[in-house]
Design a protein around this motif. Sequence first.
Motif, mmCIF file in Angstrom:
data_model
loop_
_atom_site.group_PDB
_atom_site.id
_atom_site.type_symbol
_atom_site.label_atom_id
_atom_site.label_comp_id
_atom_site.label_asym_id
_atom_site.label_seq_id
_atom_site.Cartn_x
_atom_site.Cartn_y
_atom_site.Cartn_z
ATOM 1 N N ARG A 1 0.813 -1.224 0.000
ATOM 2 C CA ARG A 1 0.000 0.000 0.000
ATOM 3 C C ARG A 1 0.845 1.273 0.000
ATOM 4 O O ARG A 1 0.312 2.351 0.244
ATOM 5 C CB ARG A 1 -0.969 -0.003 1.177
ATOM 6 N N CYS A 2 2.132 1.193 -0.312
ATOM 7 C CA CYS A 2 3.011 2.337 -0.172
ATOM 8 C C CYS A 2 3.907 2.529 -1.397
ATOM 9 O O CYS A 2 4.448 1.561 -1.936
ATOM 10 C CB CYS A 2 3.879 2.160 1.077
ATOM 11 N N ARG B 1 -1.744 4.223 0.925
ATOM 12 C CA ARG B 1 -3.149 4.101 0.505
ATOM 13 C C ARG B 1 -4.054 3.797 1.693
ATOM 14 O O ARG B 1 -3.737 2.964 2.541
ATOM 15 C CB ARG B 1 -3.273 2.980 -0.529
ATOM 16 N N TYR C 1 -5.077 8.807 -0.217
ATOM 17 C CA TYR C 1 -3.708 8.578 0.223
ATOM 18 C C TYR C 1 -3.306 9.586 1.288
ATOM 19 O O TYR C 1 -3.763 10.738 1.289
ATOM 20 C CB TYR C 1 -2.724 8.728 -0.943
ATOM 21 N N ARG D 1 3.760 7.672 -0.060
ATOM 22 C CA ARG D 1 2.317 7.757 -0.292
ATOM 23 C C ARG D 1 1.703 6.445 0.187
ATOM 24 O O ARG D 1 2.040 5.375 -0.314
ATOM 25 C CB ARG D 1 2.028 7.975 -1.775
#
Length: 237
Positions: A16-17, A193, A147, A191
Amino acid sequence: MPLHLAFTSFDTLHERCDVTTVTVAGAEPAYEDGALIPAEPWQPLIPAAAPTLTPPTGTPASTLVEIIRPPLPTDGRLDDLALPLGGEQVQYIGQALTKPHMLTTTDNYRDGHLIGLHLDNWDKLTYKDKPPGRRRLALNLGPGTRYLILGTLGAQAVCRAVHPADYTRRYPHTDDYRAHAAAGHTIHVLRIRLAPGEGYIAPTEYLLHDGSTQDQEASAIAFWLGHWQHGKLPSLI
């Protein structure tokens, strides 16, 4: 003190990054002069980054970033959601509705221009008081995914670099990061999520940050400030 993430699984974080560096928005009319934004394209987070993000033993909770799923209120009262987690010290600071496909989301209420990546300044903290300041709890209310963007360089380090003669008397500010970048220094950002119902606890008065709905639909987000204990909510990573 750099960005420290509370995580137990690098694979889950990796999923997720993403990571990139910052750049100046330049002549983009939506942004104010000097605003910092993520440089594209985003890149996957590599395993070598894990040790730099891992909090050392004894890292104070006030400087940690946690990716969490807050409990949803049964009566719809968002302003009361965080009270059981932080007591009467918790301050509900409202909601923001973000349009879709926004690289960054925060605007200057005076003129409507986007301010880009920034430091919060709710508590107007001095150099020495930045690390123990309040953290922000945020909950993505949906309907879209969004995000959290976070800089990896803490406000004290940037303040020292920009104001070497008198940094202890300064109030670290977004302008310090802008000056640091303008001087040619690289600033990395992550970033992360957040699906609807997910959120974060982060020291947004200590780390460069903003929200984003890049390549996503519109979503709303709710915010609180408080001195949250580490691990009060289960980590998603």
